[in-house]
Design a protein around this motif. Structure first.
Motif, PDB file in Angstrom:
ATOM      1  N   ARG A  14      12.315  94.538 -33.942  1.00 50.37           N
ATOM      2  CA  ARG A  14      13.422  95.472 -34.168  1.00 50.37           C
ATOM      3  C   ARG A  14      13.256  96.210 -35.487  1.00 50.37           C
ATOM      4  N   PHE A  15      12.901  95.471 -36.558  1.00 51.36           N
ATOM      5  CA  PHE A  15      12.726  96.102 -37.863  1.00 51.36           C
ATOM      6  C   PHE A  15      11.580  97.120 -37.848  1.00 51.36           C
ATOM      7  N   ALA A  16      10.540  96.831 -37.081  1.00 57.65           N
ATOM      8  CA  ALA A  16       9.368  97.707 -37.053  1.00 57.65           C
ATOM      9  C   ALA A  16       9.490  98.818 -36.015  1.00 57.65           C
ATOM     10  N   GLY A  17      10.510  98.733 -35.158  1.00 59.94           N
ATOM     11  CA  GLY A  17      10.703  99.752 -34.134  1.00 59.94           C
ATOM     12  C   GLY A  17       9.689  99.682 -33.025  1.00 59.94           C
ATOM     13  N   VAL A  18       9.250  98.474 -32.677  1.00 61.97           N
ATOM     14  CA  VAL A  18       8.267  98.282 -31.607  1.00 61.97           C
ATOM     15  C   VAL A  18       8.749  97.156 -30.697  1.00 61.97           C
ATOM     16  N   GLY A  19       7.999  96.906 -29.637  1.00 66.75           N
ATOM     17  CA  GLY A  19       8.337  95.824 -28.735  1.00 66.75           C
ATOM     18  C   GLY A  19       7.790  94.490 -29.210  1.00 66.75           C
ATOM     19  N   VAL A  20       8.348  93.414 -28.664  1.00 65.32           N
ATOM     20  CA  VAL A  20       7.903  92.064 -29.035  1.00 65.32           C
ATOM     21  C   VAL A  20       6.429  91.878 -28.704  1.00 65.32           C
ATOM     22  N   SER A  21       5.991  92.431 -27.573  1.00 63.21           N
ATOM     23  CA  SER A  21       4.580  92.280 -27.184  1.00 63.21           C
ATOM     24  C   SER A  21       3.654  92.954 -28.190  1.00 63.21           C
ATOM     25  N   THR A  22       4.121  94.058 -28.772  1.00 59.39           N
ATOM     26  CA  THR A  22       3.303  94.737 -29.796  1.00 59.39           C
ATOM     27  C   THR A  22       3.157  93.871 -31.041  1.00 59.39           C
ATOM     28  N   VAL A  23       4.264  93.248 -31.471  1.00 58.18           N
ATOM     29  CA  VAL A  23       4.195  92.340 -32.618  1.00 58.18           C
ATOM     30  C   VAL A  23       3.226  91.201 -32.328  1.00 58.18           C
ATOM     31  N   ARG A  25       0.661  91.215 -30.316  1.00 56.33           N
ATOM     32  CA  ARG A  25      -0.721  91.706 -30.342  1.00 56.33           C
ATOM     33  C   ARG A  25      -1.204  91.909 -31.779  1.00 56.33           C
ATOM     34  N   VAL A  26      -0.295  92.381 -32.653  1.00 51.66           N
ATOM     35  CA  VAL A  26      -0.672  92.556 -34.061  1.00 51.66           C
ATOM     36  C   VAL A  26      -0.987  91.209 -34.700  1.00 51.66           C
ATOM     37  N   ILE A  27      -0.129  90.224 -34.438  1.00 53.34           N
ATOM     38  CA  ILE A  27      -0.327  88.887 -35.009  1.00 53.34           C
ATOM     39  C   ILE A  27      -1.665  88.307 -34.565  1.00 53.34           C
ATOM     40  N   ASN A  28      -2.008  88.541 -33.277  1.00 45.73           N
ATOM     41  CA  ASN A  28      -3.240  87.978 -32.736  1.00 45.73           C
ATOM     42  C   ASN A  28      -4.439  88.907 -32.881  1.00 45.73           C
ATOM     43  N   ASN A  29      -4.243  89.997 -33.651  1.00 46.09           N
ATOM     44  CA  ASN A  29      -5.331  90.909 -34.011  1.00 46.09           C
ATOM     45  C   ASN A  29      -5.994  91.561 -32.799  1.00 46.09           C
ATOM     46  N   HIS A  30      -5.176  91.933 -31.810  1.00 45.35           N
ATOM     47  CA  HIS A  30      -5.718  92.629 -30.646  1.00 45.35           C
ATOM     48  C   HIS A  30      -6.169  94.035 -31.047  1.00 45.35           C
ATOM     49  N   PRO A  31      -7.244  94.520 -30.447  1.00 46.49           N
ATOM     50  CA  PRO A  31      -7.784  95.840 -30.840  1.00 46.49           C
ATOM     51  C   PRO A  31      -7.014  97.024 -30.259  1.00 46.49           C
ATOM     52  N   ASP A  32      -6.083  96.774 -29.322  1.00 46.25           N
ATOM     53  CA  ASP A  32      -5.422  97.887 -28.643  1.00 46.25           C
ATOM     54  C   ASP A  32      -4.134  98.338 -29.327  1.00 46.25           C
ATOM     55  N   VAL A  33      -4.007  98.072 -30.624  1.00 48.69           N
ATOM     56  CA  VAL A  33      -2.855  98.545 -31.401  1.00 48.69           C
ATOM     57  C   VAL A  33      -3.369  99.547 -32.422  1.00 48.69           C
ATOM     58  N   ASN A  34      -2.761 100.730 -32.457  1.00 52.64           N
ATOM     59  CA  ASN A  34      -3.287 101.740 -33.378  1.00 52.64           C
ATOM     60  C   ASN A  34      -3.019 101.344 -34.830  1.00 52.64           C
ATOM     61  N   LYS A  35      -3.776 101.900 -35.724  1.00 49.45           N
ATOM     62  CA  LYS A  35      -3.763 101.508 -37.136  1.00 49.45           C
ATOM     63  C   LYS A  35      -2.388 101.680 -37.769  1.00 49.45           C
ATOM     64  N   GLU A  36      -1.729 102.818 -37.482  1.00 50.89           N
ATOM     65  CA  GLU A  36      -0.427 103.093 -38.086  1.00 50.89           C
ATOM     66  C   GLU A  36       0.617 102.056 -37.667  1.00 50.89           C
ATOM     67  N   THR A  37       0.641 101.725 -36.375  1.00 49.92           N
ATOM     68  CA  THR A  37       1.599 100.733 -35.871  1.00 49.92           C
ATOM     69  C   THR A  37       1.312  99.355 -36.459  1.00 49.92           C
ATOM     70  N   LYS A  38       0.049  99.001 -36.496  1.00 50.92           N
ATOM     71  CA  LYS A  38      -0.341  97.693 -37.039  1.00 50.92           C
ATOM     72  C   LYS A  38       0.093  97.567 -38.497  1.00 50.92           C
ATOM     73  N   GLU A  39      -0.141  98.604 -39.287  1.00 50.85           N
ATOM     74  CA  GLU A  39       0.234  98.567 -40.702  1.00 50.85           C
ATOM     75  C   GLU A  39       1.744  98.458 -40.869  1.00 50.85           C
ATOM     76  N   ARG A  40       2.496  99.161 -39.997  1.00 47.68           N
ATOM     77  CA  ARG A  40       3.951  99.108 -40.090  1.00 47.68           C
ATOM     78  C   ARG A  40       4.473  97.709 -39.751  1.00 47.68           C
ATOM     79  N   VAL A  41       3.912  97.100 -38.718  1.00 44.48           N
ATOM     80  CA  VAL A  41       4.327  95.748 -38.330  1.00 44.48           C
ATOM     81  C   VAL A  41       3.951  94.736 -39.411  1.00 44.48           C
ATOM     82  N   MET A  42       2.753  94.835 -39.949  1.00 48.26           N
ATOM     83  CA  MET A  42       2.314  93.895 -40.976  1.00 48.26           C
ATOM     84  C   MET A  42       3.157  94.027 -42.239  1.00 48.26           C
ATOM     85  N   ALA A  43       3.595  95.238 -42.555  1.00 41.97           N
ATOM     86  CA  ALA A  43       4.439  95.445 -43.731  1.00 41.97           C
ATOM     87  C   ALA A  43       5.783  94.748 -43.549  1.00 41.97           C
TER      88      ALA A  43
END
Length: 352
Positions: A14-23, A25-43
């Motif tokens: 919710r804070f990152a403005g993405v879906g739970v599945s996207t979070v 994928r970011v946590i598990n370092n999946h390659p199918d997340v674009n750089k901008e989204t990944k950086e926003r979620v990690m922040a």
């Protein structure tokens, strides 16, 4: 630092403005997340100090095989041997170790959270420090941890979320002072920790008071000197303060470093040890045995405690073991710095 709060993966999404599945994928370092989204979620994850409860599995790709050892009081020689034993055992188990110093005025929990996020730690061993933290504060550490030489002083804290390896500081201080009393001393001073201490210093002071009470000896404020550090200089300065304000035949010091500093001050003042004043320490430092006169002290089994700290942490990490709390027995070792006033030596003491 922002106040620590409890968040879950849905909050992060919710804070990152993405879906739970996207979070996920970011946590598990999946390659199918674009750089901008990944950086926003990690922040967002870093801002809220979020690590999933099942981090040992879900963050496997992001974590190293590193154990953090956080030490408060790195100048205390009591920890030197423990650090060597811990590092050797961690290395033997195919892990690596990061040693991190926590400043005396810093918060252990905040330091642990920052280090675990930065270094992707598998677990943490705390050495020393003040541990009167709340349940909410402790729960903010999302990886297994062991408190070594200390434990939580808050009875309301859930002891199933962490492990502790220590001695019973209250009981062992009581043992030392009761021994002094039974040897005929009635005028017993103490060099203790700072008045606001909320850890082992407070427990050892309370053990001193209880032993005096049980032996029919009143607790006198002028016989209690508080100090901010367990150092030689603080021991030296504390004795000079005691000599200026009260009479005593024995001084109980809550660390061997304080005891050796105290002994030096007594000798410099013209006192003879133990003929005029006896000195009793705490910890069982090797250097205390070689001091002249050798220090009567409470010996903590430092090597055994260090080994058990690593074993306990590894049981939780590798074998899904439960957290446990172990209290080791300490041993009273008689040195040359103590003289009974009734001519008797204790049968309970281990002679060097």
């Amino acid at each position: 630092m922002e106040k620590i709060s409890e968040v879950n993966i849905k909050d992060i999404a919710r804070f990152a403005g993405v879906g739970v599945s996207t979070v996920s994928r970011v946590i598990n370092n999946h390659p199918d997340v674009n750089k901008e989204t990944k950086e926003r979620v990690m922040a967002v994850i870093e801002k809220h100090h979020y690590v999933p409860n099942n981090s040992a599995r879900n963050l496997k790709r992001n974590q190293s095989n590193t154990i953090g050892v956080l030490i408060k009081g790195i100048t205390n020689p009591f920890f030197s041997r423990m650090i060597k034993v811990i590092e050797k055992e961690i290395t033997r188990r195919k892990y690596s170790m990061i040693l991190h110093q926590v400043e005396s005025d810093a918060d252990e929990i905040d330091s642990a959270i920052e280090l675990s996020m930065e270094k992707k730690l598998k677990g943490i061993i705390f050495l020393g420090g003040c541990f009167n933290h709340s349940q909410q504060k402790l729960a903010a550490i999302k990886i297994p941890f062991v408190l070594t030489t200390i434990t939580s002083l808050d009875d309301s804290v859930d002891k199933t979320v962490f492990s502790s390896i220590s001695i019973d500081d209250f009981a062992e201080a009581y043992k030392a002072v009761d021994y002094i009393c039974k040897a005929g001393h009635r005028e017993i001073a103490i060099i203790s920790a700072a008045p606001d201490d909320q850890s082992i210093g407070w427990l050892r002071l309370e053990g001193y008071k209880k032993a005096l009470e049980d032996n029919g000896i009143p607790v006198e404020a002028q016989k209690i000197v508080s100090t901010g550090e367990f150092s030689l200089q603080c021991g030296y300065d504390s004795i000079n303060k005691l000599l200026s304000q009260t009479r005593f035949t024995c001084v109980f010091c809550i660390s061997d470093m304080l005891a050796m500093g105290a002994a030096k001050a007594l000798l410099d003042s013209g006192k003879k040890i133990p003929d005029d004043v006896s000195v009793v320490g705490f910890d069982g430092l090797e250097m205390a045995r070689f001091y002249s006169p050798s220090i009567t002290t409470i010996y903590q089994p430092d090597e055994a405690m260090a080994l058990d700290s690593v074993k306990t942490l590894m049981d939780v990490l590798e074998n899904e073991g439960v957290h446990r709390h172990v209290k080791f027995d300490a041993t009273l070792i008689e040195g040359e710095s103590f003289r009974p006033l009734n001519g008797e030596r204790s049968d309970n003491a281990l002679l060097p």
